[in-house]
Design an enzyme around this catalytic site. Structure first.
Site, PDB file in Angstrom:
ATOM      1  N   ARG A  47       0.810  -1.132   0.158  1.00 58.94           N
ATOM      2  CA  ARG A  47      -0.009  -0.079  -0.056  1.00 58.94           C
ATOM      3  C   ARG A  47       0.882   1.180  -0.043  1.00 58.94           C
ATOM      4  O   ARG A  47       2.024   1.137   0.784  1.00 58.94           O
ATOM      5  CB  ARG A  47      -0.995  -0.023   1.174  1.00 58.94           C
ATOM      6  N   LYS A 188      -8.956  -2.484   0.747  1.00 56.04           N
ATOM      7  CA  LYS A 188      -8.941  -1.357   1.592  1.00 56.04           C
ATOM      8  C   LYS A 188      -9.604  -0.213   1.410  1.00 56.04           C
ATOM      9  O   LYS A 188      -9.876   0.677   2.342  1.00 56.04           O
ATOM     10  CB  LYS A 188      -7.133  -1.006   1.854  1.00 56.04           C
ATOM     11  N   HIS A 208     -10.532  -3.831  12.119  1.00 52.29           N
ATOM     12  CA  HIS A 208      -9.520  -4.528  11.463  1.00 52.29           C
ATOM     13  C   HIS A 208      -9.024  -5.896  12.211  1.00 52.29           C
ATOM     14  O   HIS A 208      -8.150  -5.748  12.843  1.00 52.29           O
ATOM     15  CB  HIS A 208      -8.146  -3.446  11.161  1.00 52.29           C
ATOM     16  N   SER A 226      -1.227  -4.708   9.518  1.00 52.94           N
ATOM     17  CA  SER A 226      -1.106  -5.608   8.372  1.00 52.94           C
ATOM     18  C   SER A 226       0.260  -6.391   8.693  1.00 52.94           C
ATOM     19  O   SER A 226       1.487  -5.940   9.155  1.00 52.94           O
ATOM     20  CB  SER A 226      -0.815  -4.960   7.106  1.00 52.94           C
ATOM     21  N   LYS A 230      -3.170 -11.759  11.944  1.00 47.76           N
ATOM     22  CA  LYS A 230      -4.689 -12.069  11.888  1.00 47.76           C
ATOM     23  C   LYS A 230      -4.966 -13.458  10.938  1.00 47.76           C
ATOM     24  O   LYS A 230      -5.880 -14.103  11.309  1.00 47.76           O
ATOM     25  CB  LYS A 230      -5.198 -10.743  11.358  1.00 47.76           C
ATOM     26  N   THR A 231      -4.445 -13.277   9.605  1.00 45.17           N
ATOM     27  CA  THR A 231      -4.981 -14.400   8.775  1.00 45.17           C
ATOM     28  C   THR A 231      -4.317 -15.645   9.325  1.00 45.17           C
ATOM     29  O   THR A 231      -4.792 -16.598   9.327  1.00 45.17           O
ATOM     30  CB  THR A 231      -4.027 -13.963   7.489  1.00 45.17           C
ATOM     31  N   ASP A 245      -9.635 -10.764   8.060  1.00 42.19           N
ATOM     32  CA  ASP A 245      -9.245  -9.363   8.123  1.00 42.19           C
ATOM     33  C   ASP A 245     -10.276  -8.267   8.231  1.00 42.19           C
ATOM     34  O   ASP A 245      -9.500  -7.368   8.946  1.00 42.19           O
ATOM     35  CB  ASP A 245      -8.713  -9.127   6.477  1.00 42.19           C
ATOM     36  N   ARG A 309       1.941 -12.355  -1.505  1.00 45.66           N
ATOM     37  CA  ARG A 309       0.552 -12.536  -1.103  1.00 45.66           C
ATOM     38  C   ARG A 309      -0.037 -13.880  -1.798  1.00 45.66           C
ATOM     39  O   ARG A 309       0.229 -14.025  -3.197  1.00 45.66           O
ATOM     40  CB  ARG A 309      -0.315 -11.282  -1.162  1.00 45.66           C
TER      41      ARG A 309
HETATM   42  N1  ADP Z   1       4.666 -15.925  15.877  1.00 42.82           N
HETATM   43  C1  ADP Z   1       3.987 -15.500  14.978  1.00 42.82           C
HETATM   44  N2  ADP Z   1       2.510 -15.318  15.016  1.00 42.82           N
HETATM   45  C2  ADP Z   1       1.895 -15.059  13.996  1.00 42.82           C
HETATM   46  N3  ADP Z   1       2.452 -14.752  12.559  1.00 42.82           N
HETATM   47  C3  ADP Z   1       3.932 -15.054  12.532  1.00 42.82           C
HETATM   48  C4  ADP Z   1       4.610 -15.453  13.774  1.00 42.82           C
HETATM   49  N4  ADP Z   1       5.985 -15.603  13.489  1.00 42.82           N
HETATM   50  C5  ADP Z   1       6.044 -15.536  11.925  1.00 42.82           C
HETATM   51  N5  ADP Z   1       4.689 -15.064  11.407  1.00 42.82           N
HETATM   52  C6  ADP Z   1       4.555 -14.730   9.846  1.00 42.82           C
HETATM   53  O1  ADP Z   1       3.777 -13.588  10.030  1.00 42.82           O
HETATM   54  C7  ADP Z   1       3.011 -13.204   9.037  1.00 42.82           C
HETATM   55  C8  ADP Z   1       1.631 -13.012   9.704  1.00 42.82           C
HETATM   56  O2  ADP Z   1       0.786 -12.527   8.505  1.00 42.82           O
HETATM   57  P1  ADP Z   1      -0.540 -12.435   8.385  1.00 42.82           P
HETATM   58  O3  ADP Z   1      -1.161 -13.555   9.303  1.00 42.82           O
HETATM   59  O4  ADP Z   1      -1.187 -12.415   6.733  1.00 42.82           O
HETATM   60  O5  ADP Z   1      -0.898 -10.780   8.988  1.00 42.82           O
HETATM   61  P2  ADP Z   1      -2.206 -10.055   8.868  1.00 42.82           P
HETATM   62  O6  ADP Z   1      -3.325 -11.100   8.389  1.00 42.82           O
HETATM   63  O7  ADP Z   1      -2.516  -9.624  10.118  1.00 42.82           O
HETATM   64  O8  ADP Z   1      -2.021  -9.016   7.867  1.00 42.82           O
HETATM   65  C9  ADP Z   1       2.796 -14.735   8.331  1.00 42.82           C
HETATM   66  O9  ADP Z   1       3.783 -14.606   7.277  1.00 42.82           O
HETATM   67  C10 ADP Z   1       3.232 -15.373   9.277  1.00 42.82           C
HETATM   68  O10 ADP Z   1       3.912 -16.777   8.909  1.00 42.82           O
HETATM   69  C1  PEP Z   2      -3.731  -6.017   2.799  1.00 47.51           C
HETATM   70  C2  PEP Z   2      -3.151  -5.453   3.657  1.00 47.51           C
HETATM   71  O1  PEP Z   2      -2.865  -6.032   4.782  1.00 47.51           O
HETATM   72  P1  PEP Z   2      -3.936  -6.897   5.717  1.00 47.51           P
HETATM   73  O2  PEP Z   2      -3.354  -8.372   5.629  1.00 47.51           O
HETATM   74  O3  PEP Z   2      -4.161  -6.505   7.067  1.00 47.51           O
HETATM   75  O4  PEP Z   2      -5.121  -7.025   4.963  1.00 47.51           O
HETATM   76  C3  PEP Z   2      -2.337  -4.001   3.699  1.00 47.51           C
HETATM   77  O5  PEP Z   2      -2.110  -3.625   4.485  1.00 47.51           O
HETATM   78  O6  PEP Z   2      -2.206  -3.887   2.281  1.00 47.51           O
HETATM   79 MN    MN Z   3      -4.311  -9.986   6.616  1.00 44.28          MN
END
Ligand code: ADP
Ligand code: PEP
Ligand code: MN
Length: 525
Positions: A47, A188, A208, A226, A230-231, A245, A309
């Site tokens: 972003r 977003k 979020h 981000s 969360k995912t 998300d 991603r």
């Molecule tokens: N202890 C941890 N807890 C959560 N995620 C972790 C951890 N260590 C590494 N990661 C990595 O951090 C990233 C978290 O990304 P994601 O879950 O997509 O974040 P969000 O959904 O908040 O944007 C992933 O690549 C995951 O493998």
């Molecule tokens: C997609 C994004 O993050 P998130 O994984 O929290 O949606 C972003 O911040 O561009």
């Molecule tokens: Mn996410």
């Protein structure tokens, strides 16, 4: 001026299969051995918050939290940009689709997503909620997204900072995206729109966060900026996924997903530690900016970006809640990726600490999700999602506090960031430990009531840090114990607690005494 939909190049509601075929035929992507489509989003792989604008008009003028997060642009410049984008798209092959945002009809936005590229339309198919056939017969859209990565703004003419932009017009209910192919701007843009509409029109708290539901119908929600988890943490085979998300919390106590798919980071993805996400990557999934070798994705190769991603429809995950709606939130997790490595990996917050931490939103911007961020940058992102919140953070914080009060949900601070030292010295805490802490909490194995035997009150941050947790070595639970030098640890901890105090100063006039007391207890030696 409007888009002339009569021309033969206007492809409506195309199937994912067709969108993939067109992308490959145009040389804009390739198939991986799993059958997923892999594309590159071009110059922008994250972003660009400095280039996200909201039109200053009657609806928004005196209401929005204007500043470096919500940057204003004039109606005239918006008008010029919109006319010029439509001129740019004239005669081009473009793809459009109707889609919904919001799993509860009462709060839903009906969308038309118009994209220059076929793969951007596949992203919209994956990420928004796919309407039923009968809905499509007379679909009356509320909002329009126009996504034209090839159109470059001229700052001198259009009033933008540079050639890329993402603009929201609340009077025209339109999101304009140009000069960037990063698909995150599409989702977003609508998220930001919902973050203004839902609190002002429906008393719904937009969040979020990701969400999942346990066997006894208990909903867990995971807030986080981000890249904080969360995912990853909401994909749990023992719990039904509601969404990864963006959710709303209704006055009736329901948690509903805004989206119809997941957008996961795939850096270092491996089947063992993240089987759900790994197995979701097959026909219909859209991979972004990954490196393919002999048809296989090399998840460790981040030579294009650290923000690699994948997007996929939520039904690529086996255990999901249908529809994407949960009830009775019992546990709320604030995910903070602490680059200083001083916050406990898990701690329980009082209601005032929850309000304080939600307003503060301390975390680190994870490398890649924003243009120009190449290593974790400690930051305060209010509501753990400040870039997407058009209203003042305290409006969302007051709503959350009221809902926590009513639902009596427990609030936990989870540090998914560094342990044993700051970024560069320590290491990111193991995902298996974070999962063990979250599971212990969700399975009720971590006492919810404070007692001296079970919890230690952190001497600087004042949060209740459990002395033990199933599946996690005791030492890992105490950040100080993971450093090999107490003085270095406390120096870093006091630095961070000071940063909290300096950041919170902007909210002093808003936050009452109790909330202020929810902050760190000590600031320096
Ligand atoms: N202890 C941890 N807890 C959560 N995620 C972790 C951890 N260590 C590494 N990661 C990595 O951090 C990233 C978290 O990304 P994601 O879950 O997509 O974040 P969000 O959904 O908040 O944007 C992933 O690549 C995951 O493998
Ligand atoms: C997609 C994004 O993050 P998130 O994984 O929290 O949606 C972003 O911040 O561009
Ligand atoms: Mn996410």
């Amino acid at each position: 001026m409007s888009l002339n939909t009569s021309n033969s190049n206007y492809f409506q509601q195309m199937t994912p299969k067709k969108l993939v075929e067109i992308t490959i035929k145009k040389g804009q992507g390739q198939l991986t051995n799993s059958g997923s489509l892999a594309i590159n989003t071009g110059k922008f792989t994250g972003r660009s918050p400095k280039d996200r604008f909201i039109v200053e008009e009657d609806i928004t003028k005196g209401v929005l939290n204007w500043g470096e997060i919500n940057i204003s642009i004039s109606s005239e410049n918006y008008r010029k940009l919109k006319d010029d984008i439509l001129k740019y798209l004239e005669g081009k092959e473009i793809y459009t689709r109707f889609a919904n945002a919001g799993a509860l009809k009462k709060y839903q936005l009906r969308l038309e997503v118009i994209t220059e590229y076929a793969w951007s339309n596949l992203f919209a198919y994956n990420m928004f909620i796919r309407p039923e056939e009968k809905e499509l017969e007379n679909f009356r859209k509320d909002w329009t997204i126009i996504d034209a990565p090839g159109f470059m703004a001229d700052p001198g003419v259009h009033g933008t900072r540079q050639s890329n932009f993402a603009i929201l017009s609340f009077s025209e209910k339109t999101v304009l995206i140009g000069g960037t192919g990063y698909t995150g701007e599409i989702k977003k843009g609508i998220f930001s729109a919902l973050n203004f509409i839902l609190p002002t029109e429906h008393d719904v708290l937009p969040m979020h966060c990701s969400a999942n539901v346990g066997k006894n119908k208990d909903t867990a929600i995971f807030f986080g900026l981000s890249g904080t988890g969360k995912t990853t943490l909401s994909a749990d085979p023992n719990r039904k996924l509601v969404g990864d998300d963006e959710h709303g919390w209704t006055p009736e106590g329901q948690i509903f997903n805004f989206e119809g798919g997941c957008y996961a980071k795939v850096i270092d993805l491996d089947k063992k530690s993240e089987p759900d996400i790994y197995n979701a990557i097959h026909v219909g999934a859209l991979l972004e900016n990954v490196i393919i070798k002999n048809g296989e994705v090399d998840f460790k190769d981040i030579s294009i970006t650290q923000n690699t991603r994948v997007s996929y429809p939520i039904n690529h995950i086996d255990n999901i809640q249908v529809p994407s709606v949960g009830e009775n939130p019992e546990n709320i997790f604030f995910l903070t990726a602490d680059a200083f490595g001083v916050l406990p990996p898990v701690s329980k917050l009082t209601k005032n600490q929850a309000a304080y931490h939600f307003i503060s939103g301390y975390t680190s911007k994870i490398a890649g999700t924003e243009a120009g961020i190449n290593e974790p940058v400690p930051s305060f992102s209010a509501c753990f999602g400040e870039p997407f919140m058009p209203l003042h953070p305290t409006i969302y914080a007051e709503m959350l506090s009221e809902k926590i009060e009513r639902s009596d949900a427990n609030v936990w601070l989870i540090n998914t960031g560094w342990t044993g030292g700051a970024y560069g010295v320590g290491s990111r805490i193991k995902l298996e430990y974070t999962r063990a802490m979250v599971n212990a909490i969700l399975d009720g194995k971590l006492d919810k009531t404070y007692s001296y035997e079970k919890y230690h009150i952190h001497s600087v941050f004042g949060v209740a840090q459990p002395r033990s947790c199933p599946g996690v070595p005791d030492k890992v639970l105490s950040p100080r114990a993971t450093w090999d030098n107490d003085e270095a640890y406390y120096t870093a901890a006091f630095k961070l607690s000071n940063a909290f105090r300096i950041n919170f100063a902007k909210f002093e006039s808003y936050a009452n005494e109790e909330i202020r007391r929810g902050g760190p207890q000590r600031f320096d030696f």
